[in-house]
Design an enzyme around this catalytic site. Structure first.
Site, PDB file in Angstrom:
ATOM      1  N   LYS A  11       0.818  -1.218   0.000  1.00 31.31           N
ATOM      2  CA  LYS A  11       0.000   0.000   0.000  1.00 31.31           C
ATOM      3  C   LYS A  11       0.859   1.279   0.000  1.00 31.31           C
ATOM      4  CE  LYS A  11      -3.875  -2.341   2.279  1.00 31.31           C
ATOM      5  NZ  LYS A  11      -4.966  -2.217   3.281  1.00 31.31           N
ATOM      6  N   TYR A  51     -12.405  -2.187  -3.991  1.00 26.45           N
ATOM      7  CA  TYR A  51     -12.929  -2.333  -2.632  1.00 26.45           C
ATOM      8  C   TYR A  51     -14.451  -2.241  -2.577  1.00 26.45           C
ATOM      9  CZ  TYR A  51      -8.311  -2.260  -0.373  1.00 26.45           C
ATOM     10  OH  TYR A  51      -7.046  -2.581   0.076  1.00 26.45           O
ATOM     11  N   ASN A 114      -1.930  -0.122   6.593  1.00 23.38           N
ATOM     12  CA  ASN A 114      -1.427  -1.325   7.258  1.00 23.38           C
ATOM     13  C   ASN A 114      -0.501  -2.147   6.354  1.00 23.38           C
ATOM     14  OD1 ASN A 114      -3.427  -2.161   5.555  1.00 23.38           O
ATOM     15  ND2 ASN A 114      -4.640  -3.234   7.072  1.00 23.38           N
ATOM     16  N   HIS A 117      -2.209  -5.537   1.501  1.00 24.61           N
ATOM     17  CA  HIS A 117      -3.494  -6.224   1.329  1.00 24.61           C
ATOM     18  C   HIS A 117      -3.200  -7.699   1.114  1.00 24.61           C
ATOM     19  CE1 HIS A 117      -7.444  -7.278  -0.349  1.00 24.61           C
ATOM     20  NE2 HIS A 117      -6.768  -7.975  -1.244  1.00 24.61           N
ATOM     21  N   GLU A 128      -9.456 -10.818  -7.587  1.00 23.40           N
ATOM     22  CA  GLU A 128      -8.472  -9.748  -7.420  1.00 23.40           C
ATOM     23  C   GLU A 128      -7.300  -9.894  -8.393  1.00 23.40           C
ATOM     24  OE1 GLU A 128      -9.714  -9.065  -2.747  1.00 23.40           O
ATOM     25  OE2 GLU A 128      -7.720  -9.851  -3.184  1.00 23.40           O
TER      26      GLU A 128
HETATM   27  P1  IDP Z   1      -8.139  -6.875   5.779  1.00 23.80           P
HETATM   28  O1  IDP Z   1      -7.309  -6.014   4.850  1.00 23.80           O
HETATM   29  O2  IDP Z   1      -7.372  -7.340   6.976  1.00 23.80           O
HETATM   30  O3  IDP Z   1      -8.821  -8.010   5.040  1.00 23.80           O
HETATM   31  P2  IDP Z   1     -10.720  -5.526   5.760  1.00 23.80           P
HETATM   32  O4  IDP Z   1     -11.707  -5.566   6.862  1.00 23.80           O
HETATM   33  O5  IDP Z   1     -11.015  -6.316   4.525  1.00 23.80           O
HETATM   34  O6  IDP Z   1      -9.292  -5.947   6.370  1.00 23.80           O
HETATM   35  O7  IDP Z   1     -10.535  -3.988   5.361  1.00 23.80           O
HETATM   36  C1  IDP Z   1      -9.894  -3.617   4.157  1.00 23.80           C
HETATM   37  C2  IDP Z   1      -8.945  -2.495   4.455  1.00 23.80           C
HETATM   38  O8  IDP Z   1      -9.685  -1.365   4.912  1.00 23.80           O
HETATM   39  C3  IDP Z   1      -7.931  -2.757   5.572  1.00 23.80           C
HETATM   40  O9  IDP Z   1      -6.801  -3.476   5.148  1.00 23.80           O
HETATM   41  C4  IDP Z   1      -7.578  -1.346   5.997  1.00 23.80           C
HETATM   42  O10 IDP Z   1      -6.683  -0.725   5.072  1.00 23.80           O
HETATM   43  C5  IDP Z   1      -8.932  -0.649   5.889  1.00 23.80           C
HETATM   44  N1  IDP Z   1      -9.681  -0.677   7.160  1.00 23.80           N
HETATM   45  C6  IDP Z   1     -10.334  -1.745   7.709  1.00 23.80           C
HETATM   46  N2  IDP Z   1     -10.922  -1.417   8.877  1.00 23.80           N
HETATM   47  C7  IDP Z   1     -10.625  -0.115   9.074  1.00 23.80           C
HETATM   48  C8  IDP Z   1     -10.953   0.816  10.129  1.00 23.80           C
HETATM   49  O11 IDP Z   1     -11.620   0.496  11.104  1.00 23.80           O
HETATM   50  N3  IDP Z   1     -10.466   2.093   9.988  1.00 23.80           N
HETATM   51  C9  IDP Z   1      -9.718   2.485   8.893  1.00 23.80           C
HETATM   52  N4  IDP Z   1      -9.416   1.648   7.898  1.00 23.80           N
HETATM   53  C10 IDP Z   1      -9.849   0.362   7.979  1.00 23.80           C
HETATM   54 MG    MG Z   2     -10.200  -7.938   3.455  1.00 24.55          MG
END
Ligand code: IDP
Ligand code: MG
Length: 139
Positions: A11, A51, A114, A117, A128
Site C-alpha cells: 500500500k 474495494y 497497514n 493487502h 483480485e
Molecule cells: P483486511 O485487509 O485485513 O482483510 P478488511 O476488513 O477487509 O481488512 O478492510 C480492508 C482495508 O480497509 C484494511 O486493510 C484497511 O486498510 C482498511 N480498514 C479496515 N478497517 C478499518 C478501520 O476500522 N479504519 C480504517 N481503515 C480500515
Molecule cells: Mg479484506
C-alpha cells in the site's frame, strides 16, 4: 482443497517509507513464488471498484482515497494454501494487534495504512488477480 494463489498489494504509505524491498524479502523467505508484479498508481475509480465489497462502511471513502494517493505494488503470490498462509504472514488488520514479526506489525503505520493487502478467500484471490493482471502478464 485449498488454492495455491493469492493477491497482494503493498500500500502507498509502505511504498513511501521505502519498505518494498523488505516486504518482498519476507514474502520470498516465507516460500511464495511471485508469478506477476507491477508498480502502478491507481485512480480513485479503480480503488472504489477494487474495494466495492466495503462500500458503505465508515472507512470506505478514506480507504479508497488513500489507496489512490500514491504508487502501489500489486502481485500474485503462489504457494500451497496461499490465502491462509499469506494472511498469517501479514497479520491482523490493525498493525497494533498484529503478531510480532508479521508484515503489518513490522511495516504498518495504522489500521488504514497497514502495509499490505491480502486476499481473504480463494474466490476473492481469483477476482483480485483478474482485476489487475491479464493472462500475458503472469509467469
Ligand atoms: P483486511 O485487509 O485485513 O482483510 P478488511 O476488513 O477487509 O481488512 O478492510 C480492508 C482495508 O480497509 C484494511 O486493510 C484497511 O486498510 C482498511 N480498514 C479496515 N478497517 C478499518 C478501520 O476500522 N479504519 C480504517 N481503515 C480500515
Ligand atoms: Mg479484506
Amino acid at each position: 482443497m485449498t488454492g495455491n494463489k493469492t493477491f497482494t498489494i503493498i500500500k502507498p504509505v509502505a511504498v513511501r517509507h521505502g519498505y518494498i524491498g523488505s516486504i518482498l524479502a519476507k514474502i520470498n523467505e516465507a516460500g511464495f513464488r511471485i508469478s506477476a508484479m507491477k508498480f502502478i498508481h491507481i485512480r480513485l475509480e479503480e480503488a472504489k471498484a477494487f474495494y466495492a465489497a466495503h462500500e458503505g462502511k465508515p472507512f470506505y471513502e478514506a480507504l479508497v482515497s488513500f489507496m489512490s494517493s500514491g504508487p502501489i505494488v500489486v502481485s500474485i503470490l503462489e504457494k500451497e494454501n496461499a490465502v491462509e498462509d499469506y494472511r498469517k504472514l501479514i497479520g491482523a488488520t490493525n498493525p497494533a494487534d498484529a503478531a510480532e514479526g508479521t508484515i503489518r506489525r513490522l511495516y504498518g503505520t495504522n489500521i488504514q495504512a497497514n502495509a499490505t493487502h491480502g486476499s481473504d478467500s480463494d474466490e476473492a484471490a481469483e477476482v483480485e488477480c483478474n482485476f489487475f493482471f491479464s493472462k500475458s502478464e503472469r509467469f
